[in-house]
Design a protein around this motif. Sequence first.
Motif, PDB file in Angstrom:
ATOM      1  N   GLU A  83      -3.646  -3.584   1.043  1.00 44.10           N
ATOM      2  CA  GLU A  83      -4.774  -2.933   1.239  1.00 44.10           C
ATOM      3  C   GLU A  83      -5.161  -2.359   2.759  1.00 44.10           C
ATOM      4  N   GLN A  84      -4.464  -3.180   3.535  1.00 43.29           N
ATOM      5  CA  GLN A  84      -4.775  -2.849   5.192  1.00 43.29           C
ATOM      6  C   GLN A  84      -3.533  -1.717   5.425  1.00 43.29           C
ATOM      7  N   VAL A  85      -2.841  -1.412   5.098  1.00 39.53           N
ATOM      8  CA  VAL A  85      -1.665  -0.611   5.345  1.00 39.53           C
ATOM      9  C   VAL A  85      -1.858   0.873   4.491  1.00 39.53           C
ATOM     10  N   VAL A  86      -2.253   0.700   3.229  1.00 37.96           N
ATOM     11  CA  VAL A  86      -2.553   1.838   2.414  1.00 37.96           C
ATOM     12  C   VAL A  86      -3.756   2.250   2.168  1.00 37.96           C
ATOM     13  N   GLY A  87      -4.781   0.992   1.986  1.00 37.44           N
ATOM     14  CA  GLY A  87      -5.926   1.405   1.826  1.00 37.44           C
ATOM     15  C   GLY A  87      -6.349   1.610   0.235  1.00 37.44           C
ATOM     16  N   ASN A  88      -7.470   1.016  -0.396  1.00 33.81           N
ATOM     17  CA  ASN A  88      -7.899   0.965  -1.736  1.00 33.81           C
ATOM     18  C   ASN A  88      -8.071   2.208  -2.321  1.00 33.81           C
ATOM     19  N   ASP A  89      -8.230   3.672  -1.504  1.00 33.87           N
ATOM     20  CA  ASP A  89      -8.557   4.651  -2.228  1.00 33.87           C
ATOM     21  C   ASP A  89      -7.133   5.352  -2.284  1.00 33.87           C
ATOM     22  N   ASN A  90      -6.341   4.901  -1.975  1.00 32.05           N
ATOM     23  CA  ASN A  90      -4.922   5.874  -1.881  1.00 32.05           C
ATOM     24  C   ASN A  90      -4.020   5.124  -2.654  1.00 32.05           C
ATOM     25  N   LYS A 109       4.608   8.539 -10.003  1.00 30.98           N
ATOM     26  CA  LYS A 109       3.320   8.702 -10.767  1.00 30.98           C
ATOM     27  C   LYS A 109       3.573   8.652 -12.289  1.00 30.98           C
ATOM     28  N   GLU A 110       4.497   9.380 -12.804  1.00 28.58           N
ATOM     29  CA  GLU A 110       4.574   9.075 -14.335  1.00 28.58           C
ATOM     30  C   GLU A 110       4.646   7.695 -15.042  1.00 28.58           C
ATOM     31  N   MET A 111       5.098   6.783 -13.854  1.00 30.44           N
ATOM     32  CA  MET A 111       5.427   5.510 -14.526  1.00 30.44           C
ATOM     33  C   MET A 111       3.800   4.938 -14.577  1.00 30.44           C
ATOM     34  N   LEU A 112       3.143   4.973 -13.258  1.00 29.17           N
ATOM     35  CA  LEU A 112       1.732   4.697 -13.155  1.00 29.17           C
ATOM     36  C   LEU A 112       1.076   5.108 -14.423  1.00 29.17           C
ATOM     37  N   LYS A 113       1.077   6.352 -14.684  1.00 30.34           N
ATOM     38  CA  LYS A 113       0.409   6.639 -15.959  1.00 30.34           C
ATOM     39  C   LYS A 113       0.601   5.947 -17.079  1.00 30.34           C
ATOM     40  N   GLU A 114       1.968   5.417 -17.195  1.00 29.62           N
ATOM     41  CA  GLU A 114       2.451   4.906 -18.294  1.00 29.62           C
ATOM     42  C   GLU A 114       1.797   3.408 -18.383  1.00 29.62           C
ATOM     43  N   VAL A 115       1.863   2.769 -17.141  1.00 29.35           N
ATOM     44  CA  VAL A 115       1.150   1.645 -17.048  1.00 29.35           C
ATOM     45  C   VAL A 115      -0.370   1.629 -17.269  1.00 29.35           C
ATOM     46  N   TYR A 116      -1.016   2.504 -16.824  1.00 25.05           N
ATOM     47  CA  TYR A 116      -2.452   2.610 -17.056  1.00 25.05           C
ATOM     48  C   TYR A 116      -2.684   2.576 -18.310  1.00 25.05           C
ATOM     49  N   ASN A 127       3.546   0.102  -5.241  1.00 30.44           N
ATOM     50  CA  ASN A 127       2.361   0.972  -6.324  1.00 30.44           C
ATOM     51  C   ASN A 127       2.079   0.007  -7.483  1.00 30.44           C
ATOM     52  N   LEU A 128       3.228  -0.900  -8.010  1.00 33.73           N
ATOM     53  CA  LEU A 128       3.168  -1.682  -9.108  1.00 33.73           C
ATOM     54  C   LEU A 128       1.846  -2.811  -8.565  1.00 33.73           C
ATOM     55  N   LEU A 129       2.111  -3.181  -7.241  1.00 34.94           N
ATOM     56  CA  LEU A 129       1.139  -4.403  -6.805  1.00 34.94           C
ATOM     57  C   LEU A 129      -0.035  -3.672  -6.464  1.00 34.94           C
ATOM     58  N   HIS A 130      -0.128  -2.560  -5.797  1.00 39.56           N
ATOM     59  CA  HIS A 130      -1.314  -2.236  -5.206  1.00 39.56           C
ATOM     60  C   HIS A 130      -2.186  -1.633  -6.495  1.00 39.56           C
ATOM     61  N   HIS A 131      -1.705  -1.065  -7.555  1.00 41.77           N
ATOM     62  CA  HIS A 131      -2.614  -0.542  -8.607  1.00 41.77           C
ATOM     63  C   HIS A 131      -3.161  -1.494  -9.473  1.00 41.77           C
ATOM     64  N   PHE A 132      -2.176  -2.391  -9.717  1.00 44.38           N
ATOM     65  CA  PHE A 132      -2.463  -3.441 -10.968  1.00 44.38           C
ATOM     66  C   PHE A 132      -2.574  -5.058 -10.468  1.00 44.38           C
ATOM     67  N   LYS A 133      -3.325  -5.896 -11.099  1.00 41.89           N
ATOM     68  CA  LYS A 133      -3.050  -7.190 -11.009  1.00 41.89           C
ATOM     69  C   LYS A 133      -2.085  -7.519 -12.343  1.00 41.89           C
ATOM     70  N   TRP A 134      -1.223  -8.596 -12.056  1.00 42.61           N
ATOM     71  CA  TRP A 134      -0.307  -9.026 -13.041  1.00 42.61           C
ATOM     72  C   TRP A 134      -0.543 -10.478 -13.591  1.00 42.61           C
ATOM     73  N   THR A 159      -3.901  -5.419 -15.484  1.00 40.60           N
ATOM     74  CA  THR A 159      -5.021  -4.871 -15.255  1.00 40.60           C
ATOM     75  C   THR A 159      -5.312  -4.153 -14.056  1.00 40.60           C
ATOM     76  N   ALA A 160      -6.209  -2.985 -14.064  1.00 38.06           N
ATOM     77  CA  ALA A 160      -6.522  -2.118 -12.995  1.00 38.06           C
ATOM     78  C   ALA A 160      -6.875  -2.797 -11.895  1.00 38.06           C
ATOM     79  N   ARG A 161      -6.266  -2.547 -10.725  1.00 36.85           N
ATOM     80  CA  ARG A 161      -6.944  -3.104  -9.361  1.00 36.85           C
ATOM     81  C   ARG A 161      -8.064  -2.187  -8.622  1.00 36.85           C
ATOM     82  N   LEU A 162      -7.382  -0.962  -8.945  1.00 33.11           N
ATOM     83  CA  LEU A 162      -7.983   0.266  -8.206  1.00 33.11           C
ATOM     84  C   LEU A 162      -9.027   1.052  -8.850  1.00 33.11           C
TER      85      LEU A 162
END
Length: 481
Positions: free
Chosen positions: A313-320, A135-142, A439-446, A475-478
Amino acid sequence: MVVKKSTRRIQPLPPGPRGLPFVGNLPFIEPDLHSYFAKLSQIYGPIFKLQLGRKVCIVISSAPFAKQVLKGHDAIFSNRGDPPAAAFQATYGAIDIAFSPNCPEWRTLRKVFVREMMSNSGLDACYAIRQEEVKEMLKEVYGKIGSPVNIGELMFLTTLNATTRMLWGTSLRGKDRDIGDVQIRHVVREIIDLIGAPNISDLFPVLARFDVQGVESKAKKHMLLFDKLFESSIGSRMKDELASGEEKKDGKVSKNFLQFLLKQSSLSIHQIKALFVDVISGSTDTSSTTVEWAMAELLQHPEIMRKACKELEQVVGNDNIVEEVHTVKLHYLNAILKETLRLHPPLPLLLQHSPSTTCNLSGYSIPKGSIVYVNVWAIHRNPEAWKNPLEFQPDRFLKDGELGDFRGNNFNYLPFGSGRRVCVGIPLAEKMVLHVLANLLHHFKWNLPEGMKLDLSEKFGIVLKKSEPLMAIPTARLSIS
Ligand code: HEM
């Protein structure tokens, strides 16, 4: 007097290029050892010999020979010979897991580590730590949306902080810390580079005490910082009034490995520190280079990246956000990881093996104490074992499950080695790499920075890296962040 002629045939050494007196083949060695060795194996075959100074070096480049070394004669070859001087310094005199010979102390240390830290229960107990660090890492990327991110560095620091928290309970993040994660990253990288760098003193034992290139003294200097860090974590743990083995945080009780180790009367403080060096250096560079290569291959193959995102998207879903439990269901992402480790094995020659006694391999004599390298990089690209071996095709692992067994049962695929010396960190590596990548792929477009061309060339070292660090723009995906 009758003189009985010996009927024992002297076994030849494996074939190999002729060298010069005294220095042997040293003057002809090319810097990218993995591809140089692969070239030589085309000429001299799947087992060949080089004379490097006073050392005999044997290179294995086929699955059948790898099987003989890592399985058939595993007890003999599961030694490390004389470790490089830098490794000796970095591991408190080779009393760690990676460079110790096959001896009772080594077996105990390995067993304790595998059973207590790498078991399902050991890893489950510190899942919250890994989740927080991701989560810390995701925060940094956001915080860096729209600007270039150094993917390898991001993964390195995430793994480093997760690992130190699992080991002794505190991360290295935070400006007020004596020794921070960036400083430790520098030291880990330097030490790994020093261990992998050719050192004349390692190849000519008479020169060892002169430390001609200063490798040993550089390693000693870097180890001072490491040692200071270990001293302070071990010291504070010992003083901790909660030394009963529990640390309370937000009402939760969490355990760390050091608390357990300090209670083991069979382990010395030096062994514990040497183990820490192994875990920190063994986990960070390997995992970060794997994520970096995976992302580079996905940027090179957008259709594969799209397929991986669709699966998420199928396994995790876009809200998670992705949890570790999701990763076992991400079959395509698992195949991407396997294909990355096939084309870019982080340890292309494994670590050096060395027979404890002279041994016969298919009629060739392998002298006691020689350095044996298994060129898994070449084995993973063998066209007889792999269809289109140079192409990045994760699907190959979906079609045949056994092909991707990376625990050392398929000798055509050995990213973690095999046998007694197989990597002890496989369960953690698998969890961390998949969790971060997902997480890198789910949260962001690269995307690559404007005008930048993807460079997939390699730089040899104990750890095989990209020659240029991968910079990519998120760029943010979710909508969640
Ligand atoms: C993608 C990640 C990783 C890869 C590809 C990898 C690969 C390897 C390989 C190829 C070896 C040498 C096997 C041999 O000499 O035959 C090894 C050994 C080792 N690895 Fe890993 N590793 C990874 C992650 C980790 C992690 C996360 C840890 C620690 C938690 C770790 C700790 C070690 C240790 C201590 C050894 C020495 C084992 C011994 O000599 O008995 N590795 N690893």
